[in-house]
Scaffold this motif. Structure first.
Motif, mmCIF file in Angstrom:
data_model
loop_
_atom_site.group_PDB
_atom_site.id
_atom_site.type_symbol
_atom_site.label_atom_id
_atom_site.label_comp_id
_atom_site.label_asym_id
_atom_site.label_seq_id
_atom_site.Cartn_x
_atom_site.Cartn_y
_atom_site.Cartn_z
ATOM 1 N N GLU A 1 11.452 -11.309 -96.595
ATOM 2 C CA GLU A 1 10.438 -10.281 -97.099
ATOM 3 C C GLU A 1 9.751 -9.345 -96.147
ATOM 4 O O GLU A 1 9.644 -9.534 -94.945
ATOM 5 N N VAL A 2 9.755 -8.243 -96.718
ATOM 6 C CA VAL A 2 9.450 -7.050 -95.824
ATOM 7 C C VAL A 2 8.032 -7.355 -95.117
ATOM 8 O O VAL A 2 7.998 -7.084 -94.110
ATOM 9 N N VAL A 3 7.070 -7.852 -95.894
ATOM 10 C CA VAL A 3 5.621 -8.147 -95.565
ATOM 11 C C VAL A 3 5.930 -9.124 -93.927
ATOM 12 O O VAL A 3 5.276 -8.753 -93.148
ATOM 13 N N GLU A 4 6.570 -10.084 -94.334
ATOM 14 C CA GLU A 4 6.609 -11.163 -93.356
ATOM 15 C C GLU A 4 7.518 -10.416 -92.160
ATOM 16 O O GLU A 4 7.049 -10.822 -91.068
ATOM 17 N N GLN A 5 8.503 -9.794 -92.070
ATOM 18 C CA GLN A 5 9.184 -9.230 -90.971
ATOM 19 C C GLN A 5 8.028 -8.276 -90.332
ATOM 20 O O GLN A 5 8.197 -8.347 -89.082
ATOM 21 N N ALA A 6 7.473 -7.537 -91.105
ATOM 22 C CA ALA A 6 6.387 -6.446 -90.257
ATOM 23 C C ALA A 6 5.473 -7.269 -89.824
ATOM 24 O O ALA A 6 5.095 -7.169 -88.486
ATOM 25 N N GLY A 10 4.462 -7.656 -85.371
ATOM 26 C CA GLY A 10 3.131 -7.024 -84.959
ATOM 27 C C GLY A 10 2.423 -5.957 -85.720
ATOM 28 O O GLY A 10 1.460 -5.470 -85.415
ATOM 29 N N VAL A 11 3.127 -5.560 -86.955
ATOM 30 C CA VAL A 11 2.468 -4.379 -87.708
ATOM 31 C C VAL A 11 1.310 -5.099 -88.778
ATOM 32 O O VAL A 11 1.443 -5.945 -89.164
ATOM 33 N N LEU A 66 2.189 -0.484 -99.215
ATOM 34 C CA LEU A 66 1.558 -1.553 -98.216
ATOM 35 C C LEU A 66 0.626 -0.639 -97.299
ATOM 36 O O LEU A 66 0.989 0.666 -96.864
ATOM 37 N N GLU A 67 -0.349 -1.005 -96.832
ATOM 38 C CA GLU A 67 -1.409 -0.509 -95.924
ATOM 39 C C GLU A 67 -1.779 -0.982 -94.990
ATOM 40 O O GLU A 67 -1.875 -2.227 -94.658
ATOM 41 N N LEU A 68 -1.631 -0.202 -93.622
ATOM 42 C CA LEU A 68 -1.942 -0.812 -92.402
ATOM 43 C C LEU A 68 -3.393 -1.153 -92.146
ATOM 44 O O LEU A 68 -4.288 -0.258 -92.629
#
Length: 70
Positions: A1-6, A10-11, A66-68
């Motif tokens: 998943e993109v979230v897990e990779q980010a 460290g994002v 997605l929000e930082l």
């Protein structure tokens, strides 16, 4: 998943905002969810993930942006 990779890189992602294409083809359910902000770690994130609740089903054009974390 993109979230897990980010997150692994460290994002700082913690929130997602439901974003809809607002035009004549947008169903009432999606229009009502436009702008909804949820925690990525919440049940609400999965419950409202597009195309959830969309009258168009697989034709839904909604997405999460997605929000930082600041």
């Amino acid at each position: 998943e993109v979230v897990e990779q980010a997150r692994e890189q460290g994002v700082p992602l913690t929130m997602a905002r439901r974003t809809e294409v607002m035009d004549d083809n947008t169903c009432d359910a999606c229009a009502g969810l436009d702008g909804l902000t949820v925690s990525l770690d919440s049940d609400e994130y999965w419950t409202n993930m597009p195309p959830a609740k969309c009258a168009g089903g697989a034709w839904c054009r909604g997405f999460y942006s997605l929000e930082l974390t600041q």
